[in-house]
Scaffold this motif. Structure first.
Motif, PDB file in Angstrom:
ATOM      1  N   LEU A  24       0.884  -1.206  -0.152  1.00  0.00           N
ATOM      2  CA  LEU A  24       0.164  -0.079   0.032  1.00  0.00           C
ATOM      3  C   LEU A  24       0.826   1.111   0.186  1.00  0.00           C
ATOM      4  CD1 LEU A  24      -2.700  -0.834   2.582  1.00  0.00           C
ATOM      5  CD2 LEU A  24      -2.926  -0.785   0.027  1.00  0.00           C
ATOM      6  N   GLU A  25       1.984   1.168   0.825  1.00  0.00           N
ATOM      7  CA  GLU A  25       2.711   2.639   1.061  1.00  0.00           C
ATOM      8  C   GLU A  25       3.457   2.681  -0.352  1.00  0.00           C
ATOM      9  OE1 GLU A  25       4.920   1.581   4.186  1.00  0.00           O
ATOM     10  OE2 GLU A  25       3.263   1.757   5.899  1.00  0.00           O
ATOM     11  N   SER A  26       4.120   1.655  -1.140  1.00  0.00           N
ATOM     12  CA  SER A  26       4.691   2.124  -2.306  1.00  0.00           C
ATOM     13  C   SER A  26       3.899   1.892  -3.440  1.00  0.00           C
ATOM     14  CB  SER A  26       5.904   0.922  -2.276  1.00  0.00           C
ATOM     15  OG  SER A  26       5.205  -0.377  -2.558  1.00  0.00           O
ATOM     16  N   ALA A  27       2.598   1.693  -3.296  1.00  0.00           N
ATOM     17  CA  ALA A  27       1.534   1.630  -4.664  1.00  0.00           C
ATOM     18  C   ALA A  27       2.098   0.338  -5.358  1.00  0.00           C
ATOM     19  CB  ALA A  27       1.645   2.885  -5.235  1.00  0.00           C
ATOM     20  N   ARG A  69     -10.168   2.872  -7.243  1.00  0.00           N
ATOM     21  CA  ARG A  69     -10.635   3.707  -6.394  1.00  0.00           C
ATOM     22  C   ARG A  69      -9.348   4.360  -5.349  1.00  0.00           C
ATOM     23  NH1 ARG A  69     -15.843   1.755  -3.831  1.00  0.00           N
ATOM     24  NH2 ARG A  69     -15.430   3.312  -2.318  1.00  0.00           N
ATOM     25  N   ARG A  70      -8.686   3.405  -4.890  1.00  0.00           N
ATOM     26  CA  ARG A  70      -7.684   3.638  -3.955  1.00  0.00           C
ATOM     27  C   ARG A  70      -6.298   4.374  -4.443  1.00  0.00           C
ATOM     28  NH1 ARG A  70      -2.867   3.194  -1.072  1.00  0.00           N
ATOM     29  NH2 ARG A  70      -2.987   3.377   0.968  1.00  0.00           N
ATOM     30  N   GLY A  71      -5.780   3.713  -5.381  1.00  0.00           N
ATOM     31  CA  GLY A  71      -4.632   4.519  -5.951  1.00  0.00           C
ATOM     32  C   GLY A  71      -3.459   4.620  -4.882  1.00  0.00           C
ATOM     33  N   GLY A  72      -2.482   5.221  -5.381  1.00  0.00           N
ATOM     34  CA  GLY A  72      -1.165   5.422  -4.760  1.00  0.00           C
ATOM     35  C   GLY A  72      -1.256   6.627  -3.626  1.00  0.00           C
ATOM     36  N   ARG A  73      -0.828   6.373  -2.358  1.00  0.00           N
ATOM     37  CA  ARG A  73      -0.618   7.336  -1.452  1.00  0.00           C
ATOM     38  C   ARG A  73       0.470   7.335  -0.720  1.00  0.00           C
ATOM     39  NH1 ARG A  73      -6.008   6.076  -1.712  1.00  0.00           N
ATOM     40  NH2 ARG A  73      -7.498   7.738  -1.374  1.00  0.00           N
ATOM     41  N   GLY A  74       0.971   8.547  -0.145  1.00  0.00           N
ATOM     42  CA  GLY A  74       2.411   8.437   0.606  1.00  0.00           C
ATOM     43  C   GLY A  74       2.101   8.108   1.905  1.00  0.00           C
ATOM     44  N   TRP A  75       1.025   7.550   2.503  1.00  0.00           N
ATOM     45  CA  TRP A  75       0.941   7.364   3.620  1.00  0.00           C
ATOM     46  C   TRP A  75       1.923   6.338   4.582  1.00  0.00           C
ATOM     47  CZ3 TRP A  75      -5.067   7.087   3.299  1.00  0.00           C
ATOM     48  CH2 TRP A  75      -5.750   8.275   2.846  1.00  0.00           C
ATOM     49  N   THR A  94      -0.720   3.340  13.563  1.00  0.00           N
ATOM     50  CA  THR A  94      -0.953   4.640  13.422  1.00  0.00           C
ATOM     51  C   THR A  94      -0.418   5.063  12.131  1.00  0.00           C
ATOM     52  OG1 THR A  94      -0.221   5.001  15.563  1.00  0.00           O
ATOM     53  CG2 THR A  94       0.225   6.868  14.107  1.00  0.00           C
ATOM     54  N   VAL A  95      -1.402   5.966  11.480  1.00  0.00           N
ATOM     55  CA  VAL A  95      -1.131   6.203   9.819  1.00  0.00           C
ATOM     56  C   VAL A  95      -0.571   7.588   9.919  1.00  0.00           C
ATOM     57  CG1 VAL A  95      -2.014   6.326   7.719  1.00  0.00           C
ATOM     58  CG2 VAL A  95      -2.967   4.733   9.270  1.00  0.00           C
ATOM     59  N   ARG A  96       0.619   7.759   9.406  1.00  0.00           N
ATOM     60  CA  ARG A  96       0.974   9.004   9.119  1.00  0.00           C
ATOM     61  C   ARG A  96       0.949   9.613   7.727  1.00  0.00           C
ATOM     62  NH1 ARG A  96       3.826  10.951  13.598  1.00  0.00           N
ATOM     63  NH2 ARG A  96       4.169   9.551  15.199  1.00  0.00           N
ATOM     64  N   GLU A  97       0.934  11.003   7.467  1.00  0.00           N
ATOM     65  CA  GLU A  97       0.906  11.589   6.374  1.00  0.00           C
ATOM     66  C   GLU A  97       2.195  11.045   5.407  1.00  0.00           C
ATOM     67  OE1 GLU A  97      -1.191  13.472   4.367  1.00  0.00           O
ATOM     68  OE2 GLU A  97      -2.737  13.573   6.009  1.00  0.00           O
ATOM     69  N   TYR A  98       3.401  11.228   6.026  1.00  0.00           N
ATOM     70  CA  TYR A  98       4.816  10.610   5.328  1.00  0.00           C
ATOM     71  C   TYR A  98       5.639  10.328   6.601  1.00  0.00           C
ATOM     72  CZ  TYR A  98       5.304  15.396   6.751  1.00  0.00           C
ATOM     73  OH  TYR A  98       5.545  16.852   7.244  1.00  0.00           O
ATOM     74  N   GLU A  99       6.780   9.762   6.071  1.00  0.00           N
ATOM     75  CA  GLU A  99       7.526   9.306   7.058  1.00  0.00           C
ATOM     76  C   GLU A  99       8.107  10.364   8.181  1.00  0.00           C
ATOM     77  OE1 GLU A  99       9.658   6.443   9.188  1.00  0.00           O
ATOM     78  OE2 GLU A  99       8.820   6.072   7.277  1.00  0.00           O
ATOM     79  N   GLY A 100       7.567  10.259   9.521  1.00  0.00           N
ATOM     80  CA  GLY A 100       7.841  11.236  10.668  1.00  0.00           C
ATOM     81  C   GLY A 100       6.603  12.203  10.644  1.00  0.00           C
TER      82      GLY A 100
END
Length: 138
Positions: A24-27, A69-75, A94-100
């Motif tokens: 999911l994280e890397s699409a 529908r989902r597509g890639g996200r950087g979460w 815990t889901v973050r917008e991006y690393e850190g």
């Protein structure tokens, strides 16, 4: 509740869940799809506000769902807990917008595995704002 008749190797189940999140994280949707059995039932909160639940029955429907529908996200998904017992798992993240980056939400995933360690059922639940945010814990 009935006792599970399948006992999946916990290391294999952990790898399946980790591959799902990494995909999911890397699409890498081929990696995501490799974690699921052909007859999977998948349920996820809406990807966008106002959309219906993201649900699929069968791997072909799941592929269409995640690609269209989902597509890639950087979460980024940080695993806070993963309990595996028999053919079941409970995942807390815990889901973050991006690393850190800032915390976007918290989530729980409930999974069922087949004898090959593939997910036959995945139900995800999400809290946004994150659990604990009203008391300064998130």
């Amino acid at each position: 509740m009935t006792e599970p008749t399948i006992h999946v190797d916990p290391d294999r189940a952990r790898r399946t869940v980790e591959n799902y999140l990494n995909g999911l994280e890397s699409a890498d949707f081929d990696l995501v799809l490799s974690c699921f059995a052909d007859d999977v039932f998948y349920s996820h909160p809406p990807y966008q506000a106002g959309e219906p639940l993201a649900e699929a029955v069968g791997k072909q429907d799941l592929e269409k769902l995640i690609r269209q529908r989902r597509g890639g996200r950087g979460w980024i998904h940080e695993i806070d807990g993963l309990l595996i017992s028999g053919d079941r798992c409970v995942l807390e993240t815990t889901v973050r917008e991006y690393e850190g980056g800032p915390v976007r939400s918290t989530s729980v995933g409930l999974g069922t595995f087949n004898a090959d360690g593939l997910l036959t059922r995945w139900v995800a639940l999400r809290s946004a704002p994150p659990v604990g945010s009203s008391v300064g814990l998130a």
